[in-house]
Scaffold this active site. Structure first.
Site, mmCIF file in Angstrom:
data_model
loop_
_atom_site.group_PDB
_atom_site.id
_atom_site.type_symbol
_atom_site.label_atom_id
_atom_site.label_comp_id
_atom_site.label_asym_id
_atom_site.label_seq_id
_atom_site.Cartn_x
_atom_site.Cartn_y
_atom_site.Cartn_z
ATOM 1 N N GLU A 80 0.814 -1.218 0.000
ATOM 2 C CA GLU A 80 0.000 0.000 0.000
ATOM 3 C C GLU A 80 0.847 1.268 0.000
ATOM 4 O O GLU A 80 0.790 2.077 0.939
ATOM 5 C CB GLU A 80 -0.978 -0.005 1.178
ATOM 6 C CG GLU A 80 -2.082 -1.016 1.010
ATOM 7 C CD GLU A 80 -3.219 -0.864 2.014
ATOM 8 O OE1 GLU A 80 -3.011 -0.264 3.081
ATOM 9 O OE2 GLU A 80 -4.324 -1.360 1.719
ATOM 10 N N GLU A 87 -6.680 -7.823 -0.966
ATOM 11 C CA GLU A 87 -7.138 -7.877 0.429
ATOM 12 C C GLU A 87 -8.614 -7.500 0.529
ATOM 13 O O GLU A 87 -9.073 -6.560 -0.116
ATOM 14 C CB GLU A 87 -6.377 -6.864 1.302
ATOM 15 C CG GLU A 87 -4.922 -7.137 1.519
ATOM 16 C CD GLU A 87 -4.279 -6.050 2.387
ATOM 17 O OE1 GLU A 87 -4.988 -5.404 3.183
ATOM 18 O OE2 GLU A 87 -3.077 -5.838 2.244
HETATM 19 C C1 GLA Z 1 -4.271 -2.677 4.698
HETATM 20 C C2 GLA Z 1 -2.903 -3.304 4.810
HETATM 21 C C3 GLA Z 1 -2.878 -4.536 5.648
HETATM 22 C C4 GLA Z 1 -3.793 -4.427 6.830
HETATM 23 C C5 GLA Z 1 -5.171 -4.096 6.362
HETATM 24 C C6 GLA Z 1 -6.185 -4.030 7.468
HETATM 25 O O1 GLA Z 1 -4.941 -3.002 3.571
HETATM 26 O O2 GLA Z 1 -2.324 -3.572 3.568
HETATM 27 O O3 GLA Z 1 -1.551 -4.740 6.059
HETATM 28 O O4 GLA Z 1 -3.329 -3.444 7.676
HETATM 29 O O5 GLA Z 1 -5.128 -2.829 5.759
HETATM 30 O O6 GLA Z 1 -7.449 -3.705 6.984
#
Ligand code: GLA
Ligand code: ZN
Length: 666
Positions: free
Chosen positions: A149, A305
């Site tokens: 991210e 995710e």
């Molecule tokens: C983000 C991060 C993860 C985690 C999620 C939790 O997407 O990439 O490492 O922290 O949020 O929702």
């Protein structure tokens, strides 16, 4: 389209490094039962695999990869560079970021590296290379996941220096910089490159969201996006040196503001993204984000995710209702995903994410609602590999552009409530509701592929755009644009000669003034047939220059002036919407637009259900989903077909309850 993977990856973030080894064994057995076939590992392990500047220790990672390989997992291997180890910050404090307020940060947090720190770059590159050398030829590595991210900003001295270099390359002379940013305003004229400072709270920033010099701040946004992209490319290339084939990605965040994802996607083999709607996010908004992520490369993407149950970081982290995770997953696949991955596979014991949902809860058992739902989905997905690579086809393109996003929202006036994503979504939502497929496209897309281009708040019209749109419309295309369009060029200086500047001829209107309405103030649009709709936010006071009025304002001193217009241009037409219309008002206008553009829905029948089509050369797959509270019949055209998820034949008039899904092949 050739799929990136051989099967639908089903799994997600897995952190065995946070657990004793006896738990790993349990994990393998539990995941197998859920039909999980993929794990994203090594996302935040830098301190473990490099315990000091001089030492690397891959022994535990070796064991994790061996274990997953033995179980035939498709491994998504991250490079671990998204959170700095403490030793590095202790020895080289400059690796940490300086924030908007100008505070140099100490050790802590994540996504915390200064992108322009040569020390950080050196360590990150070396680590990525080492990982690729060690694991690049492992057949179980299905994908590389660079960092995590990417996002945020840094305002340190290294970044300031790098910004000046970036600007020199772009503008060549300091005079050109002054001109671009209109620095004569407030006497900010610069005489030397080293007089340039980053636009934050210590200088020309106004709060975090506004700025005294949008040209400067937009250039900083571009620079910051490029700086982080350079970090990505650096690690990507380090991996490529040892692994020529495995696809490389990094997980994006939908409509995240700070990074120009269209530019990023060009550097990625496959787009992946993290989808975390909150309890009140409209399903149309999530659909729009999927379409945007697919649009970045015009190709299927990875859902890197989502949570199987709840988040921890929102204000109200409600549980996903029974069936909701499954429906959300199918919506994701319907809009172009070829993977479904969770954050995370086992709920952590401590840290701020201990309440974040996971496949395995703190109870540690399979006997949970969430696990049963994950397992059901796993069983279903295992039989759907024929969807891999299937395409989404659309006759409508909605323009999304990060430069416009930044510029529109930096603007001081006319109305602080104008938001970029919100406005784009208001238009997207109409097509969503009508089950008309949409591509989210960049400003330099091939417009000729579409019957209809929708470009709301096209505030910044960059070089070449006017000509491209004129060609599209002259050739028979239909264009919709709105208030706050055609106002500035790429440095945020106004296109002189009357709004909407370069779009004036195309739209056949001249906007003389722009009124701003507070939330409690409303006007109304009176349509030519006498129908009325509420409007507000901004009202363009415009004059017809060849266009016809479709609706006039009903109130105030500009009552009777046009609010919505249509102009014939060559073989096509331009609809200009001069105000924010209420839902029924916009329905009227866009209803007329889709008729004229001869745009069709995915299925002929109107329905309250979401229906999306993905197709291969031989087959069309229809996803039929209910995201509403009510219960609605499956459209008649699907009666008698077999639902691929249950193998049951769909009966005529069959009802779908909230979160129920059918998948049909035609
Ligand atoms: C983000 C991060 C993860 C985690 C999620 C939790 O997407 O990439 O490492 O922290 O949020 O929702
Ligand atoms: Zn920095």
């Amino acid at each position: 389209m050739n799929p990136v993977f051989n099967r639908i990856l089903y799994g997600g973030d897995y952190n065995p490094n946070q657990w004793p080894r006896n738990v790993w064994k349990e994990d393998m057995e539990i995941f197998k039962d859920a039909h999980i076939n993929s794990a994203t590992i090594n996302v935040f392990s830098w301190a473990k695999i490099q315990p000091s500047e001089e030492t690397y220790d891959f022994s535990e990672l070796d064991d994790i990869i061996d274990m997953l390989g033995r179980e035939n997992y498709d491994i998504v291997l991250a490079t671990s560079t998204a959170a700095l180890p403490a030793w590095m910050v202790k020895r080289y404090p400059e690796v940490m970021r300086t924030d908007y307020e100008g505070r140099a940060h100490k050790f802590g947090g994540r996504h915390n590296a200064c992108p322009n720190s040569p020390v950080f770059q050196g360590f990150a590159k070396k680590l990525a290379g080492k990982l690729a050398k060690r694991y690049g030829s492992n057949p179980h590595i299905a994908c590389w996941h660079i960092s995590n991210e990417y996002g945020g900003e840094c305002y340190c001295e290294n970044c300031a220096k790098a910004f000046r270099v970036w600007l020199r390359e772009k503008y060549k002379t300091i005079e050109a910089v002054n001109k671009a940013w209109n620095m004569e305003f407030w006497g900010h004229t610069l005489y030397d490159w080293d007089e340039i400072v980053l636009p934050n709270a210590l200088s020309d920033g106004i709060g975090y969201d506004k700025t005294a010099f949008a040209g400067l701040s937009i250039d900083y946004c571009r620079f910051n996006s490029d700086s982080l992209l350079a970090n990505f490319k650096m690690e990507r290339d380090a991996v490529r040196e040892f692994d020529k084939e495995t696809p490389i990605t990094t997980n994006l965040m939908g409509t995240y503001k700070a990074l120009d994802y269209f530019k990023w996607a060009k550097e990625m083999d496959v787009v992946s993204w993290d989808n975390y709607p909150s309890y009140n996010t409209p399903w149309s908004q999530t659909a729009m984000r999927h379409d945007l992520m697919r649009g970045l490369k015009g190709a299927p993407f990875m859902l890197m995710e989502q949570t199987p149950s709840q988040q921890n970081w929102q204000r109200y982290n409600s549980l996903k209702r029974p069936g909701q995770m499954r429906a959300q997953s199918y919506q994701t696949i319907a809009h172009g995903a070829d993977t479904i991955q969770f954050f995370q596979l086992r709920r952590s014991v401590g840290g701020c994410e201990k309440f974040h949902g996971a496949v395995i809860a703190h109870a540690g058992t399979k006997d949970t609602r969430v696990f049963r739902e994950v397992k059901q989905l796993g069983e279903e997905l295992e039989r759907l590999d024929m969807l891999l690579g299937a395409e989404n086809k659309a006759e409508v393109g909605i323009v999304f552009d990060w430069d416009n996003y930044w510029a529109l929202e930096y603007t001081s006036g006319p109305n602080v409530d104008i938001t970029y994503v919100g406005t784009i979504h208001q238009y997207y939502e109409f097509f969503y509701r009508k089950n008309i497929a949409v591509d989210m496209i960049p400003v330099d897309a091939d417009f000729g592929k579409y019957k209809l281009i929708v470009a709301p708040v096209l505030y910044m019209v960059k070089q070449g755009m006017k000509e491209a749109l004129e060609r599209f419309v002259a050739g028979g295309g239909i264009l919709v644009t709105t208030y706050m369009s055609g106002i500035v060029g790429e440095s945020d200086n106004v296109h002189l000669g009357g709004y909407p500047g370069p779009l004036r001829k195309l739209a056949g209107v001249w906007v003389e003034e722009i009124d701003a309405l507070a939330p409690e103030q409303k006007n109304k649009a009176v349509f030519v047939d006498g129908g009325e709709a509420e409007c507000g936010l901004v009202c363009d006071l415009m004059h017809l220059e060849g266009a016809e009025s479709l609706a006039d304002y009903g109130k105030d001193f500009y009552a009777g002036m046009p609010a919505v217009t249509k102009n014939t241009f060559g073989n096509g037409a331009v609809f200009y919407v001069g105000t924010r219309l209420s839902k029924d008002g916009l329905d009227r206008v866009l209803g007329q637009v889709v008729k004229q553009a001869d745009v069709t829905s995915v299925i002929a029948q109107e329905t309250e259900l979401e229906v999306v089509c993905r197709e291969t050369q031989s087959t069309k797959f229809y996803f039929i989903m209910n995201f509403k509270d009510g219960e609605y019949p499956v459209p008649a055209c699907f009666a008698g077909k077999t639902d691929l998820l249950t193998d049951e034949v769909i009966k005529e008039g069959e009802i779908l309850k909230k979160y129920e899904v059918r998948l049909v092949k035609m």
